[in-house]
Write a protein that holds these residues in place. Structure first.
Motif, PDB file in Angstrom:
ATOM      1  N   ARG A  92       0.840  -1.191   0.000  1.00  0.00           N
ATOM      2  CA  ARG A  92       0.000   0.000   0.000  1.00  0.00           C
ATOM      3  C   ARG A  92       0.873   1.237   0.000  1.00  0.00           C
ATOM      4  O   ARG A  92       1.953   1.236   0.583  1.00  0.00           O
ATOM      5  CB  ARG A  92      -0.907   0.032   1.223  1.00  0.00           C
ATOM      6  N   ALA A  93       0.379   2.276  -0.631  1.00  0.00           N
ATOM      7  CA  ALA A  93       1.092   3.548  -0.673  1.00  0.00           C
ATOM      8  C   ALA A  93       0.072   4.654  -0.468  1.00  0.00           C
ATOM      9  O   ALA A  93      -1.137   4.439  -0.594  1.00  0.00           O
ATOM     10  CB  ALA A  93       1.809   3.714  -2.008  1.00  0.00           C
ATOM     11  N   ARG A  94       0.554   5.831  -0.162  1.00  0.00           N
ATOM     12  CA  ARG A  94      -0.338   6.963   0.079  1.00  0.00           C
ATOM     13  C   ARG A  94      -0.143   8.007  -1.024  1.00  0.00           C
ATOM     14  O   ARG A  94       0.974   8.356  -1.368  1.00  0.00           O
ATOM     15  CB  ARG A  94      -0.044   7.588   1.436  1.00  0.00           C
ATOM     16  N   ILE A  95      -1.247   8.496  -1.555  1.00  0.00           N
ATOM     17  CA  ILE A  95      -1.246   9.586  -2.525  1.00  0.00           C
ATOM     18  C   ILE A  95      -1.055  10.883  -1.749  1.00  0.00           C
ATOM     19  O   ILE A  95      -1.706  11.104  -0.732  1.00  0.00           O
ATOM     20  CB  ILE A  95      -2.576   9.639  -3.309  1.00  0.00           C
ATOM     21  N   ARG A  96      -0.157  11.754  -2.234  1.00  0.00           N
ATOM     22  CA  ARG A  96       0.116  13.032  -1.566  1.00  0.00           C
ATOM     23  C   ARG A  96      -0.069  14.177  -2.554  1.00  0.00           C
ATOM     24  O   ARG A  96       0.087  13.996  -3.754  1.00  0.00           O
ATOM     25  CB  ARG A  96       1.546  13.067  -1.022  1.00  0.00           C
ATOM     26  N   ARG A  97      -0.376  15.345  -2.023  1.00  0.00           N
ATOM     27  CA  ARG A  97      -0.515  16.538  -2.848  1.00  0.00           C
ATOM     28  C   ARG A  97       0.862  17.017  -3.267  1.00  0.00           C
ATOM     29  O   ARG A  97       1.800  17.026  -2.497  1.00  0.00           O
ATOM     30  CB  ARG A  97      -1.241  17.651  -2.089  1.00  0.00           C
ATOM     31  N   TRP A  98       0.982  17.441  -4.542  1.00  0.00           N
ATOM     32  CA  TRP A  98       2.214  18.011  -5.073  1.00  0.00           C
ATOM     33  C   TRP A  98       1.783  19.193  -5.928  1.00  0.00           C
ATOM     34  O   TRP A  98       1.394  19.025  -7.069  1.00  0.00           O
ATOM     35  CB  TRP A  98       2.973  16.986  -5.880  1.00  0.00           C
TER      36      TRP A  98
END
Length: 80
Positions: free
Chosen positions: A2-8
């Motif tokens: 699992r990974a986390r989507i982050r704002r860029w």
């Protein structure tokens, strides 16, 4: 995994774990193709052809070779 989507900035980003990147032959500045298939994000590496100057120059012949192009008058230092 699992990974986390982050704002860029105004976009979203996903970090690719090193082991996955190595297995997919991805490195910094690799080009990938993104698409959504049946609601799932698919990331595929794009193999770009190697561009070599000698191969490009092989295509230059008298009939497709152009002369000098002037876009303005010469400046005094260029007239010599």
């Amino acid at each position: 995994m699992r990974a986390r989507i982050r704002r860029w900035g105004n976009s979203l980003a996903l970090r690719i774990p090193k082991a996955f990147a190595e297995e997919a032959s991805l490195e910094d500045e690799s080009v990938v193709d993104l698409k959504v298939v049946n609601g799932k994000l698919v990331v595929a590496s794009v193999v770009e052809p190697e561009i070599r100057l000698d191969k490009l120059l092989d295509d230059v012949e008298d009939h497709n070779l152009h002369g000098d192009v002037s876009t303005r008058r010469a400046v005094k230092t260029e007239e010599r």
